[in-house]
Scaffold this active site. Structure first.
Site, mmCIF file in Angstrom:
data_model
loop_
_atom_site.group_PDB
_atom_site.id
_atom_site.type_symbol
_atom_site.label_atom_id
_atom_site.label_comp_id
_atom_site.label_asym_id
_atom_site.label_seq_id
_atom_site.Cartn_x
_atom_site.Cartn_y
_atom_site.Cartn_z
ATOM 1 N N LYS A 22 0.837 -1.212 0.000
ATOM 2 C CA LYS A 22 0.000 0.000 0.000
ATOM 3 C C LYS A 22 0.867 1.256 0.000
ATOM 4 C CE LYS A 22 -1.633 1.552 4.125
ATOM 5 N NZ LYS A 22 -1.269 2.957 4.387
ATOM 6 N N ASN A 23 1.864 1.277 0.867
ATOM 7 C CA ASN A 23 2.643 2.508 1.013
ATOM 8 C C ASN A 23 3.623 2.744 -0.130
ATOM 9 O OD1 ASN A 23 1.223 3.055 3.278
ATOM 10 N ND2 ASN A 23 2.839 2.549 4.731
ATOM 11 N N ARG A 93 -4.452 10.686 4.411
ATOM 12 C CA ARG A 93 -3.353 11.626 4.537
ATOM 13 C C ARG A 93 -2.348 11.526 3.394
ATOM 14 N NH1 ARG A 93 0.875 12.712 6.667
ATOM 15 N NH2 ARG A 93 0.991 14.629 7.862
ATOM 16 N N CYS A 117 -3.597 12.860 13.264
ATOM 17 C CA CYS A 117 -4.443 11.676 13.203
ATOM 18 C C CYS A 117 -4.184 10.850 14.452
ATOM 19 C CB CYS A 117 -4.181 10.876 11.940
ATOM 20 S SG CYS A 117 -2.518 10.233 11.866
ATOM 21 N N ARG A 122 1.156 15.132 12.628
ATOM 22 C CA ARG A 122 1.898 14.710 11.438
ATOM 23 C C ARG A 122 2.119 15.909 10.532
ATOM 24 N NH1 ARG A 122 -0.300 9.140 9.316
ATOM 25 N NH2 ARG A 122 1.648 9.242 8.144
ATOM 26 N N ASP A 308 5.493 0.877 11.844
ATOM 27 C CA ASP A 308 4.231 0.255 11.402
ATOM 28 C C ASP A 308 4.072 -1.188 11.883
ATOM 29 O OD1 ASP A 308 3.616 2.622 10.185
ATOM 30 O OD2 ASP A 308 4.076 1.959 8.142
ATOM 31 N N ARG A 400 -8.467 -0.272 5.516
ATOM 32 C CA ARG A 400 -7.643 0.687 4.776
ATOM 33 C C ARG A 400 -6.319 0.076 4.347
ATOM 34 N NH1 ARG A 400 -6.040 4.865 8.310
ATOM 35 N NH2 ARG A 400 -4.665 5.161 6.547
#
Ligand code: EPZ
Length: 425
Positions: A22-23, A93, A117, A122, A308, A400
């Protein structure tokens, strides 16, 4: 709103394919805005954040299609709108990563300033500092970042902050520098594999980048970029989460599509506490058959231990032998899961950005609340190990970042039901 109802105690066994990252996908999709022509990107996961990014790209004039084989085609059709509004940015974000590409390609951009968040403040000050160094004028108006530049120019930029390098800041500045006039040197660049993946995609579009994967990235600007084909790297955080699932359930999982070299800090910790992790082909086998040992973990930028995976490892250490210490050096307030894990019987004591975990606890099922993506993953993992029933409310957070996690865990032997929250109460 959906909830998960988990019956704990199952030992997970079997094989699972890890999805594309995802990132890595989010900044790569944003970088497609730089191209003249179509890009085809393989292994983009099917997640809520990706759907939000697709909506944003459409708003910004792109045609975006998912092919039958899952590849995503992205092509800019209309460059008239360069505005990422608050409605989109507040949902995700990572929409901030359109800032650099739009500025470089269209000369102007308006992106709503992302707020804080659940994982803490952030800020995006370093992104803005980097883009200003490339020649952009930036002002803030009505909660929006408004940036202009007739032509960006190369510069030497120090991109570090009080918490080290910035991943999306590096993505923004590196993407913008590809179309700048002259050479840009980014010092204290993020070294994360997601940045290397983005640099690889930009390079296949015609960009001239070297040093990615190190703290010094050099970008020689080119006049234009073309569309390209690219495959997204495997999701190292999803892989790490399933590794913990194998360990916490005393099970054995074969995970396909894993880059173990992207996960060495996590693998090193798992091995040090007694989990067996072995490379096998394009993946890894992870197994645990005994009570694990305690550990001391400090999160750091890559190649250090990833923030993470901090919450997931905390769930694991709650049932290990003895006392563990976990310090968070990237997002010092990223501890929303502590109170929820405590509801399941974990014994955790927070002092600032450090948590002491008294291990050897049997977790016991209870209703808990998901607060953000990785905190939710930690609660699912704890629920797998807990005696009895754990109900996790607000699991939209987990959707998500993990595709159908309950179905994939159930295929490995877990017992998780997704229910409408009203049924769960
Ligand atoms: C990325 O966020 C990831 N998000 C995050 O993953 C991840 O936790 C984080 O990197 C750190 O690895 C995506 O890739 C979409 P940073 P990013 O800028 O880039 C401070 C998940 O669960 N900072 O590297 O926004 C910042 O506050 C998510 O998938 C500034 O001070 O994080 C933090 O302390 C959550 N000013 C540190 O730097 C800035 O301008 C690192 O943040 C930018 C950052």
């Amino acid at each position: 709103m959906d909830s998960f109802v988990i019956e704990g105690g199952a030992r997970l066994r079997g094989t699972l394919r890890i999805a594309g990252s995802k990132n890595a996908a989010l900044p790569v999709m944003a970088a497609a805005l730089l191209a003249d022509g179509k890009s085809v990107i393989a292994d983009i996961p099917n997640l809520q954040d990706i759907r939000s990014q697709i909506e944003l790209l459409k708003l910004l004039g792109c045609r975006v299609d998912r092919q039958a084989d899952g590849k995503l085609e992205i092509e800019v059709a209309d460059e008239s709108c360069s505005h990422a509004p608050y409605d989109v940015v507040r949902k995700m974000r990572a929409s901030i990563c359109v800032l650099g590409p739009l500025l470089a390609k269209r000369g102007h951009v308006r992106v709503s300033m992302p707020g804080g968040c659940a994982i803490g403040d952030r800020p995006v000050d370093i992104h803005l500092r980097g883009l200003r160094a490339l020649g952009a004028t930036i002002e803030l108006e009505g909660g929006d970042i408004i940036a202009h530049a007739d032509k960006l120019h190369g510069a030497e930029i120090f991109l570090g902050g009080n918490f080290g390098s910035t991943v999306l800041g590096t993505a923004n500045v590196m993407s913008a520098a590809t179309l700048a006039q002259g050479t840009t040197v980014i010092e204290c660049a993020a070294c994360e594999p997601e940045i290397v993946d983005l640099a690889d995609y930009l390079t296949s579009m015609g960009a001239k980048i070297s040093g990615h994967g190190t703290p010094r990235i050099v970008v020689q600007g080119v006049p234009a970029l073309h569309g390209a084909e690219h495959r997204i790297i495997p999701d190292r955080i999803e892989a790490g989460t399933f590794m913990v699932a194998a360990a916490i359930s005393n099970g054995e999982l074969n995970l396909d599509n894993v880059r173990i070299d992207h996960l060495m800090a996590a693998v090193d910790k798992l091995r040090s506490i007694g989990v067996i992790v072995e490379k096998s082909g394009e993946g890894v086998t992870v197994a645990s058959a005994r009570r694990l040992e305690a550990a001391i973990i400090t999160t750091q930028p890559y190649p250090g231990f990833p923030t993470d995976l901090q919450a997931q490892f905390m769930a694991l250490l709650a049932i290990a032998n003895g006392n563990s210490i976990v310090s968070e050096k990237i997002f010092p307030d990223r501890f929303m899961h502590v109170a929820e894990l405590t509801r399941l019987g974990a014994r955790m004591h927070r002092e600032g950005a450090t948590v002491i975990i008294e291990g050897e606890q049997q977790l016991i099922g209870a209703p808990v609340m998901a607060s953000d993506l990785r905190a939710s993953a930690a609660l699912v993992l704890a629920g797998l190990a807990a005696r009895g029933t754990t109900t996790i409310n607000r699991v939209y957070h987990i959707d998500r970042g993990y595709e159908k996690i309950e179905e994939r865990l159930n295929a490995l032997g877990a017992n998780i039901k997704r229910v409408d929250q009203s049924e769960a109460e």
